[in-house]
Design an enzyme around this catalytic site. Sequence first.
Site, PDB file in Angstrom:
ATOM      1  CG  ASP A  73      -3.177  -8.419  15.859  1.00 58.56           C
ATOM      2  OD1 ASP A  73      -3.867  -7.880  16.356  1.00 58.56           O
ATOM      3  OD2 ASP A  73      -1.948  -8.123  16.154  1.00 58.56           O
ATOM      4  CG  ASP A  83      -2.024  -1.020   1.132  1.00 61.16           C
ATOM      5  OD1 ASP A  83      -2.221  -1.520   0.122  1.00 61.16           O
ATOM      6  OD2 ASP A  83      -2.952  -1.014   2.183  1.00 61.16           O
TER       7      ASP A  83
END
Lengths: 493, 183
Positions: free
Chosen positions: A236, A88
């Site tokens: 996560d 990105d």
Amino acid sequence: MALLYAMAIAVLTLYGANLLWLCRRSAGAGRLIPDASSDLPRDPAFPWPFVTVQLPIFNEPLVVERLIDACERLDYPKDRFEIQVLDDSTDDTPHLVTRCIAAGASRGVRIVHLRRPNREGYKAGALQYGLTRAQGAFIAVFDADFVPRPDFLRRLIPAFANERLGAVQARWGHLNQNASLLTRIQAVGLDTHFAVEQLARRRANCFLNFNGTAGVWRRDAIVDAGGWQADTIAEDLDLSYRAQLAGWGIEYMGDVEVPAELPSTIEGLRTQQFRWTKGSVETARKLLRTLWTSRESFRRKVQGTFHMTGHLVFPFVLIAGLLHVPLQAAAHAGVGPGQAYFGWMALGLIGFAGFGLAQIFAQRRLYADWPRRLGILPVFMAGTIGMSIRNTIAVVEAFAGIPTPFVRTPKFGGASGHRVSPGGFAGRRTAGSVALRMAYPLEFAMGIYSTAGVAYLLGTGQWDAVVFQLFFAVGFVLVATATFREARTKPVR
Amino acid sequence: MTPDIQKAVAYLKEGDAGQAASFLQDMIDRMPEHATAHVLLAQAREALGEWDRALHAWREAVHLVPTSPVIFRGLERAARKGNPLSHEPAKPEQDALTDIDSLIASLESARIVPRPDAASLPTPDLDDDIDDVASETLATIYESQQRYKEAARIYDVLAERRPGQAAAFRAKATRLRSGETED
């Protein structure tokens, strides 16, 4: 005031006592000194499954080549894995990636460079985007500053022979532990997480977390749990709990170490801590209800709650730091709580012992020269206290629900969000919130306040309270001055 | 003077302004507040005849060190030359380099004096960048990746950094360079 202080100490003691319990559960696990990796199963007939190695990258020109190179050198059948660079970046990094990919291709490694049209969902969005294009039944994830050893996949993949296993997490190691006081302090904190908390939770069959990098997921588990979601900034932890509540297991392999760079600036550390604190509180808000209405055992619920809310200690640390001296002064003047009160408060030492002991356990488990390393522990404790202002802000922001719209993240990162992210996937860049900028003067003020407190206690001869107060003074002064000096030298990283 | 700056000055003195400029630009990207680097970059841009970019570099320098007459003169010069109305051929002034030498000396010697309470505290190293990461862990990873040259380089850095164990590190580096491995 006395009540508030007692409450703060009680909470801290509770979390400290929990650490004591974790220490006890991890005891007897033996050493985790890395990495006697020579005798791996080398059976050529072993049906190695196809693995996709995902590398979420955002502006990492300094480390990206090392990372891709390490992944290209993974010792795994070349036709059984692919690398996805989920890039990105808005800087020069893509050029470097292109170069690495050419080198990899010449070695026969399958490697693709995925650029998204936008950065929606940040890391979670990138991982989800990669997932839709991944060919692997298993997904390994590495952040940019990690350097996996060649045997990584060979050691983790066989664990998935257990069909209900959703993920395997390896232990983070450190590449630059001895670079500075700051990196040594951080290493202590991470070591404690990996060599005590994770290990104990594994042994006690409690909820574990995937740490965002240096682990492998079973693709089905990710999909089954609802995919990567970007409504918390700890994607996560969030996915870990959703997967485990859906019945998938997570394994922790403490003997497989993946070294990484520790943030070498206090700015970097601050951002990382902020993400972990705010993210875990967000996750707790999102999932605690589901946890408690699930059919998990009581112990797993309790430990899961401690786990997700661990960062709530910081506001209480701050309260204790603010009230300690005024209470002592009131008692000294004969208007405050009496001796009995402080006698009870001394029970807080149990909590303190928990924090200290966990660190000692971790160091002993990881390093042959552990006694020499213990000197850093008081500094670590003080430093943790020093971070309490920023982390309290993170907790408040999480509770205030500073808008984190629910993004269901179907294919391309889904609906757009207005979330302020700490940026950089490895969590190195600034989180520019206004509240956080207020942290600097507040830390400075707390430094002065706590130091004055030490002086007062010394002056009035209240020796028993001095040591406790010293932790606050050193902690806040340490963080404030380090930030101050860093701001003057302005390093880029 | 830091080694980086010495290198840049060397490029300039050899007349390799292009090399100097790109090297300095790199440095500035890493350390945007390094005044000396901005000054030298301005010099290099001037030598290349890139007056607009020289002007930009002088402006950055003035911003960092508002009191320096050398920088101020440079700014004026670049502004004059950068003006499309003037048709003078671009030519750096004779005394520029000697002036620059003394300016660099004064910039480099102007150290920020830390506040006394800050001095009493250990503070993380902030300048070291990539070499921070030289560690035995990294060396063994390079070894396991069969990148022996890289591993040897790391051991060399470690030998310099920890004189006590230098002999052992150098021995490892030599062993790696000669192509032997443990197994």
